[in-house]
Design an enzyme around this catalytic site. Structure first.
Site, short mmCIF file in Angstrom:
data_model
loop_
_atom_site.label_atom_id
_atom_site.label_comp_id
_atom_site.label_asym_id
_atom_site.label_seq_id
_atom_site.Cartn_x
_atom_site.Cartn_y
_atom_site.Cartn_z
N TYR A 1 0.81 -1.21 0.00
CA TYR A 1 0.00 0.00 0.00
C TYR A 1 0.84 1.26 0.00
O TYR A 1 0.40 2.30 -0.47
CB TYR A 1 -1.03 -0.03 1.13
CG TYR A 1 -2.26 -0.78 0.67
CD1 TYR A 1 -3.23 -0.15 -0.10
CD2 TYR A 1 -2.42 -2.13 0.93
CE1 TYR A 1 -4.32 -0.83 -0.59
CE2 TYR A 1 -3.52 -2.83 0.45
CZ TYR A 1 -4.47 -2.17 -0.30
OH TYR A 1 -5.55 -2.85 -0.80
N ARG B 1 3.34 1.65 -1.86
CA ARG B 1 3.50 1.81 -3.29
C ARG B 1 2.26 2.48 -3.89
O ARG B 1 2.34 3.44 -4.65
CB ARG B 1 3.72 0.41 -3.86
CG ARG B 1 3.75 0.22 -5.33
CD ARG B 1 2.55 -0.32 -6.03
NE ARG B 1 1.52 -0.96 -5.27
CZ ARG B 1 0.27 -1.01 -5.70
NH1 ARG B 1 -0.07 -0.45 -6.82
NH2 ARG B 1 -0.65 -1.61 -4.98
N HIS C 1 -6.14 -2.87 6.28
CA HIS C 1 -5.41 -3.84 5.47
C HIS C 1 -4.34 -4.58 6.26
O HIS C 1 -3.57 -5.36 5.69
CB HIS C 1 -4.77 -3.16 4.25
CG HIS C 1 -5.78 -2.75 3.22
ND1 HIS C 1 -6.61 -3.65 2.61
CD2 HIS C 1 -6.09 -1.53 2.71
CE1 HIS C 1 -7.41 -3.01 1.76
NE2 HIS C 1 -7.12 -1.73 1.81
N HIS D 1 -2.61 -7.22 8.86
CA HIS D 1 -2.83 -8.61 9.28
C HIS D 1 -2.53 -8.73 10.78
O HIS D 1 -1.84 -7.90 11.36
CB HIS D 1 -1.94 -9.54 8.45
CG HIS D 1 -2.42 -9.69 7.04
ND1 HIS D 1 -1.95 -10.64 6.17
CD2 HIS D 1 -3.36 -8.99 6.33
CE1 HIS D 1 -2.56 -10.54 5.00
NE2 HIS D 1 -3.41 -9.53 5.06
N ARG E 1 -6.66 -12.72 -2.91
CA ARG E 1 -7.27 -11.82 -3.89
C ARG E 1 -6.69 -12.09 -5.26
O ARG E 1 -5.50 -12.32 -5.40
CB ARG E 1 -6.93 -10.38 -3.50
CG ARG E 1 -7.50 -9.35 -4.42
CD ARG E 1 -7.07 -7.94 -4.03
NE ARG E 1 -7.87 -6.99 -4.77
CZ ARG E 1 -7.70 -5.68 -4.75
NH1 ARG E 1 -6.76 -5.14 -4.00
NH2 ARG E 1 -8.47 -4.89 -5.47
#
Lengths: 749, 749
Positions: free
Chosen positions: A271, A273, A425, A427, A450
């Site tokens: 993310y 990025r 997002h 974990h 995904r």
């Protein structure tokens, strides 16, 4: 392969235009610094890249092969699309579907057409853009929420409002480049029917706009850049300071809160990025139009640090896939193409050029031209991948990402994830670790469940298995208590608690990181200390892992290791389930694990060896209390075949309050099926011995050669006092948090 | 990576010396043709490469970069080994074990030392070789059967006698090169204690020596080459004509029986590659010493055809892994380095040079020098991978291997395995098929269950799972009747029956192969017709598959498809087994399959789509009688984790005598996770329709565009008579075995 026609491309060209930073003057270039564009109503000159900069690129670009090649590639792609004709369909499909992909291609085409008009002067590009935008002008006002609308705020053109923001970020750049070539009437139509209502739509929903989150960064970048192009200071102000203009939200606040002082973004590299694109694009637009804000200097240049961090958090070209991440995303991503350009223009660090070479792309921007010039002058130097601790949190006090590295880009890399939760997002994997060697992920992270943009897989969004498996603790290489995930799987609770980094040291032969986690489970504290150690009698560096758990009541403790490779030796007796494969548990990810083998509880260290890409890995593991070793594989309860099937080893300790898990992972040898030889198939380590003292412990590796590697780790990382632990009659003594105390064969008797 | 130090190498250098064929005169070279070596007792001159040829390589080699690099590499490797000192251990370990690997390194060193002595004149190499051979002279006479001895005839130095043969093939070449530099006494010791007793041992066991099998080829090559070097015509004669010298066995008979007239070797490419080495090495020695035998012209040059076939039976550098094969073996294998050198020297076909470039190696031999010279002159042209039928059997009348190809080296390749059994290494997979696309195996063959040379995996030999899984019919993509394997898994019965090739055609847009198998099961005949079809409205060529089964009593018919990729869409309703995974069956490979999903029986065609390396594959399949679709995965009953876990689709028809299975496999679209786009994710085929006429049937593909692709296949492949099959009112008419009869959208109404 990078040579895709435009019609197949994603928003690869997204950054092509916006990266014009007038301050970016390098000795080798002669870009004209232009004054900030006047925000006069009625002025139609381009403001995201100045007319003079366009002029320079148009006249000089062809002299530099990388720039010329990029331009040729863009021309070829766009010509193909222009030949196919304009297509502005009524929005209908989910991600990956036809209308979705067509609207993506359209914003790419608008951006490419504006760029090429400026670089070539060919009015056909203007006509094409204008005609497409006039079709959008007819369509857009008719749109309500997308029929497949997703989340609290559906998009208009796309199912997610996020995609609408991305559309605008791209299209507005293309529009800026052709705006002065349009008739006043066309401008009026396009702006009043497309760009203004789009920007207003995006800014109208606080749940989209007033957030400290990368989706909101895309939204504010879209409206802010639109504000500059439409000469609307109010829209720019809202973008920078939040819709209420009170600095609670908006772009500036996002810069302050979303990056740590080291440039780490709490959601992780994948993310980081994605978030980087709107940060850099909008920052560039700000610098261009309001240089007095010194946006790139904000927080000690954190946006440029973030570019460097993004490269550092990769291995062999791919980002560490912590949190929700697609495994095949890496440093060749277009966001980082922009990032390298900007960072190079700022810092002039020639090591960034080798990253540009790996990317095989650059931008059709002033910075892209600088990169092309430097590459033509053969200035590239290798990028310096090095061990580092990236502190997390706005103040750098909320844990961090520890990276241990030896052997450069494809050598050994150990990532210890001591970071914050990473928002929605994130974990549930406090003190998780990953290990890379020989160009491969060896101890793995599943990443996200995904199939990005694959319509058949739920439209390409995160699958249900992302929550039921990928995010859960057992899907990672860290402690699970009573088959529950950290924070009971509630990320908002997770946001409240971060690990505490105990120490970090990175020398040539000894690199070590240690952190403690509290509150992932009530009453449980666990500390993980990991070291990457080089020794002349080992072929390659090995990983030592010490995980100390203290609980206030007895519990079941599981420690999974997700490894990549084909099992060669199972060094322990186990019951197998060869004909009816049971599922390991019922919830929190356990329902997705098939059980293949289970040992009895025992206290002696065991081994598991596997083979990956011609190299052997021997994992030698033990625990302070009797443990079972379980061999499992993902893929249970997966009727839609959404999961990859991957093996894991799980150590299980039952009914203990405290336990210490310890292990060594040793890469060794070579298997070559082509040339038919094997060497070094046997581990060079005979034994791992863990010894507890009063306030510290020692892990000792006894090598086949007779030498011993010893690592002492104190309970209190701050103390300067002396520690002593006696192992088989030899007293190891040291001061401070930890020490390496090897003994040669002679010493060891 | 090819730049291994010698001590890590296999018998890569094995062929370095022997490939000196004096007839191999190319225009660009000036190798001196030498007279056949006189077989005088007491003569010590080299006979496998003449002194004059050595002299030329020594003086000219350094002018050609490929040759010079190879020499430098060999020098570096050998220096390292010489530095480590001579080590001739008492044989003790299995394959992959220490003494095994050391004796392998020793023969490589003997070969390298002889070569380098001739190329450099450095006597240190002679001393090293002599000292090592004198150690063998002490050891060898003391050896009985190897303690880990395997099979009916254990080796002496190695556990398998095969490895002893390989040792001798290599060592004798190195010895030939230094023989004239030794004292008579050393020669006497070495020959009487090592080479002569070794050769006699190998020739003394008819079960090893008098066989039509590649192991026997290694044995006769070893004794024959030793015979030339020791000037022992009797030993040569036995090698050529069998130990009884009656031409029932021996090298000449092996050439006649082991290759088909097209140069195909019945065991398949993996063993063709292995067998090629002793064939070429010994043939070269024969040509050198007895050119009047015209050994390379035997059977219309079949040994050289075999080299070409070996390249043709590869995809993207790896051999088709039919029968017992290691998947990572390919055209860079050292046996083929020798093969390309010899074939180039013979035929001067510049397309072979591109194979040499991929191999990145050549031999330090006269042929290697020619390849180096041609590469230096930039003569390389692309190798011509093309569709072909390789007939099998000594007379070419025992089936064959059909290869359909479009798009070159990494395009589409369909392999239909209509070959003979392939002796003990053959799999029970009559009319099996493999499919490659986009650089990947898409419809796969498991290959062998074996970890070559990995001691922890049963010493690196074929695992029990090779028999229980890899050889069984259900592990392949062909018909299984009543859960039994072809020939009840008895390869000797399999040898008695070969498929019959019906027809083969390979045009630019239509390639088709058809064969019939009888006697794999009593009373069952099955015919498979497969086509690779290009069509302008399809993105890529598709595979049509028609499998017609006729039985004399009702049976259960299973048709597995082992596919590579991650399932994207399961286009049918099925019962899933998400929480207790049953095993599909109890024997013949079925015991290794987990059952994940099973549909009800139905007659409508179904689909399964998967994603592999960024490309989608849609498989559309149906049958003439109701069938179930089962999704399975290998790995059940595998407590040692010896199997790879791979998915398969299995179609099952119960209680029928006759059934026709038909399908189309369509590669399409692109998924790019890096650039985040997807296109062409939907199949362009709407429907597959199979229609039966009186003496033929038609498969019709109905495309989304409206066009139809039709393939007519007659029951009788020889008839010239007209066939007619009416599909939805349209009569398809054709003459002969088959016809493609597409209809455009307008035609099709």
């Amino acid at each position: 392969m990078r040579l895709q026609p435009l019609s197949l491309c994603s928003h690869r060209l997204a950054l092509a235009l916006a990266l014009a930073a007038p301050f970016a003057l390098m000795p080798t270039t002669s870009l004209h610094a232009a004054p900030a564009a006047a925000a006069r109503q009625g002025d139609t000159a381009p403001v995201l890249v100045t007319a003079a900069q366009w002029q320079q690129m148009a006249s000089e670009g062809s002299r530099y092969p990388w720039f010329a090649k990029e331009q040729a590639r863009t021309e070829k792609s766009l010509q193909k699309m222009m030949k196919a004709g304009i297509d502005v369909p009524v929005p209908k499909d989910k991600g990956g579907g036809r209308t979705h992909e067509q609207h993506k291609r359209n914003y790419q085409a608008l951006l490419a057409a504006g760029t090429l008009y400026r670089l070539t002067g060919d009015k056909a590009y203007v006509t094409y853009s204008r005609d497409m935008l006039l079709q959008y002008a007819k369509l857009y006002p008719t749109l309500g929420p997308h029929p497949e609308g997703r989340g609290q705020i559906p998009g208009r053109v796309f199912w997610q409002v996020l995609n609408d923001s991305v559309w605008l970020v791209n299209a507005i750049q293309g529009y800026d480049a052709i705006r002065d070539a349009l008739s006043p009437q066309d401008r009026q139509t396009i702006e009043s029917q497309v760009f203004r209502p789009m920007a207003e739509f995006l800014a109208s929903e606080p749940k989209n706009y007033d957030q400290i989150h990368n989706h909101a960064t895309w939204a504010v970048a879209a409206t802010g850049m639109t504000g500059y192009v439409l000469r609307d200071p109010e829209l720019v102000e809202k973008s920078l300071r939040g819709s209420r203009k009170d600095d609670q939200f908006g772009f500036l606040r996002q810069i302050d809160l979303l990056f740590s002082p080291d440039g780490y973004y709490e959601e992780g590299p994948y993310y980081q990025r994605y978030a980087l694109a709107p940060f850099l694009l909008f920052a560039n637009a700000i610098e261009r139009n309001e240089p007095q804000r010194k946006i790139f200097a904000r927080r000690d240049g954190v946006l440029l640090k973030a570019v460097d961090v993004l490269v550092q958090t990769s291995y062999d070209g791919l980002f560490f896939p912590i949190n929700d991440a697609i495994l095949d995303k890496g440093i060749d991503t277009e966001e980082l193409v922009a990032g390298i350009g900007i960072a190079y223009a700022q810092a002039g660090d020639d090591r960034l050029l080798s990253v540009a070479q790996q990317q095989k792309r650059l931008l059709l921007s002033p910075e892209g031209l600088q990169v092309a010039q430097a590459l033509a002058a053969n200035k590239a130097k290798p990028f310096d991948y090095r061990p580092m601790l990236l502190r997390d949190g706005p103040d750098g006090e909320r844990g961090g990402l520890a990276i241990l590295r030896m052997g450069g880009e494809r050598g050994q890399a150990l990532v210890q994830k001591d970071t914050m939760q990473g928002m929605g997002h994130g974990h549930f994997d406090k003190l998780n670790w990953l290990f890379y060697d020989n160009g491969n992920a060896v101890v793995t992270d599943y990443g996200a469940a995904r199939f990005l943009n694959v319509e058949a897989k739920r439209g390409g969004i995160y699958l249900a298995e992302n929550r039921s498996w990928a995010k859960q603790t057992v899907a990672h290489n860290t402690l699970v208590v009573n088959e529950q995930s950290h924070f009971k799987g509630d990320w908002k609770r997770g946001e409240e608690h971060a690990p505490q980094v105990r120490f970090f040291q990175a020398d040539a032969d000894t690199q070590i990181a240690s952190a403690t986690m509290r509150d992932a489970y009530p009453g449980v504290v666990f500390t993980r200390t990991q070291a990457l150690l080089r020794h002349p009698e080992l072929g390659l560096p090995v990983v030592l892992d010490l995980l100390q758990v203290h609980g206030d009541k007895t519990a079941r403790y599981d420690l999974p290791l997700h490894f990549n490779g084909h099992i060669v030796t199972t060094g322990f007796e186990a019951e197998h389930f060869p004909t009816q494969r049971p599922v390991l548990g019922s919830d929190n990810g356990y329902q997705h694990l098939w059980l293949d083998a289970r040992s009895k509880a025992g206290s002696e260290p065991r081994t598991l060896a596997w083979l990956l890409d011609g190299r052997f890995y021997t994992y030698r593991f033990g625990s302070s209390a009797p443990s079972q070793a379980l061999l499992v594989e993902s893929g249970a309860n997966d009727p839609e075949f959404n999961l990859r099937r991957e093996p894991a080893l799980l150590q299980r300790v039952e009914g203990q309050k405290d336990v210490t898990f310890f292990s060594v992972l040793e890469p060794h040898g070579e298997y070559n099926g082509t040339a038919e030889y094997v060497h070094g198939a046997d581990s060079r380590i005979k034994q791992i011995v863990r010894t507890r003292g009063s306030d510290a412990e020692v892990l000792e590796l006894r090598l086949a050669s007779g030498a011993r590697i010893a690592l002492g780790v104190a309970d209190d990382s701050n103390a300067e006092s002396e520690h002593s632990v006696t192992v088989d009659g030899h007293a190891y003594r040291w001061s401070g948090s930890h020490a390496r105390m090897d003994r040669s064969k002679g010493d060891a008797r």
